[in-house]
Enzyme design. Structure first.
Site, PDB file in Angstrom:
ATOM      1  CG  ASN A   1      23.975 -36.014   9.084  1.00  0.00           C
ATOM      2  OD1 ASN A   1      23.513 -34.883   9.148  1.00  0.00           O
ATOM      3  ND2 ASN A   1      23.394 -37.052   9.678  1.00  0.00           N
TER       4      ASN A   1
ATOM      5  CD  GLU B   1      21.102 -40.962   8.325  1.00  0.00           C
ATOM      6  OE1 GLU B   1      21.486 -40.825   9.491  1.00  0.00           O
ATOM      7  OE2 GLU B   1      19.962 -41.379   8.031  1.00  0.00           O
ATOM      8  CG  ASN B   2      22.551 -44.391  -0.027  1.00  0.00           C
ATOM      9  OD1 ASN B   2      22.351 -45.587  -0.124  1.00  0.00           O
ATOM     10  ND2 ASN B   2      22.416 -43.553  -1.050  1.00  0.00           N
TER      11      ASN B   2
ATOM     12  CB  CYS C   1      30.517 -37.705   8.500  1.00  0.00           C
ATOM     13  SG  CYS C   1      30.468 -39.411   9.101  1.00  0.00           S
TER      14      CYS C   1
ATOM     15  CD  GLU D   1      32.028 -34.529  11.520  1.00  0.00           C
ATOM     16  OE1 GLU D   1      32.021 -34.819  12.721  1.00  0.00           O
ATOM     17  OE2 GLU D   1      31.256 -35.046  10.692  1.00  0.00           O
TER      18      GLU D   1
ATOM     19  CB  CYS E   1      32.901 -40.987  13.253  1.00  0.00           C
ATOM     20  SG  CYS E   1      33.280 -40.696  11.503  1.00  0.00           S
TER      21      CYS E   1
END
Length: 221
Positions: free
Chosen positions: A122, A124-125, A133, A135, A167
């Site tokens: 993953n 993030e930002n 994500c 996946e 998710c």
């Protein structure tokens, strides 16, 4: 005088007996009232129950019903080679996760139809939505290299309460590139921050599938 005292005692005994009978009668009456009230409540509850009439979903012609793989839990040591390899690759990919805001690191690995394995973590930002994500990171790497069908995947994260499954967005994304149901291996990452993380042999693994995770996906076909 003595006879009168005897008569008085007999009368007192009769009064006591009558009083007991009266108490019993009142108790029985109250009990009957309670039973009637309970029956009324039961009838009201039954009346408010939802109607159970209808047809099984499997008989609908408007929904696709692909065959689902089995869903079960198993120890890591008892997994097949495909599951162990994907979980280990996902665990290694998790080490590179960029999660400075949530500190929730996820790793994923997906095997293409050609047998190639693509891993991802993953990312993030600070603006939230540009993040990706694990996946989708893994699958996007494969898609960008020409792979269009994947036949197995694995997701690894550490959460104290148990498994971390994909998710909703990732579930829809995975099913886009799975022509049939594919196994998804889910495991809890070790909590330790060892340089080379490893699964214990008795670590429990959830073997689920994309059709279990998303039984009614969106499609325009």
């Amino acid at each position: 005088m003595q006879q009168k005292r005897k008569d008085l005692k007999r009368c007192m005994k009769r009064l006591d007996a009558l009083q007991k009978e009266l108490v019993k009668h009142r108790t029985c009456k109250r009990l009957k009232m309670c039973i009637n009230q309970l029956r009324e409540l039961q009838r009201e509850v039954e009346r408010r129950q939802p109607c159970r009439t209808g047809y099984p979903v499997s008989e609908s012609l408007k929904l696709s019903h692909p065959i689902k793989l089995c869903e079960y839990t198993i120890s890591f040591s008892q997994l097949d080679n495909c599951g162990r390899e994907l979980l280990e690759d996902a665990l290694n990919a998790r080490c590179f996760a960029y999660a400075p805001y949530s500190n929730f690191k996820v790793g994923a690995a997906f095997r293409s139809k050609e047998g190639r394995v693509f891993t991802g973590c993953n990312v993030e930002n600070v603006a939230l939505t540009p993040g990706c994500c694990a996946e989708r990171t893994a699958m996007l790497k494969g898609i960008s290299e020409g792979c269009r069908v994947f036949n197995a995947g694995a997701v690894v994260a550490y959460h104290p309460s148990g498994y971390t499954t994909p998710c909703g967005v990732c579930r829809q994304f995975i099913i886009e590139f799975a022509k049939l149901d594919i196994p998804i291996y889910i495991a809890q990452a070790p909590e330790s921050s060892a340089p080379i993380p490893l699964f214990e042999d008795d670590a429990e693994v959830l073997v689920t599938s994309i059709y279990h995770l998303l039984p009614h996906s969106f499609s325009v076909y």
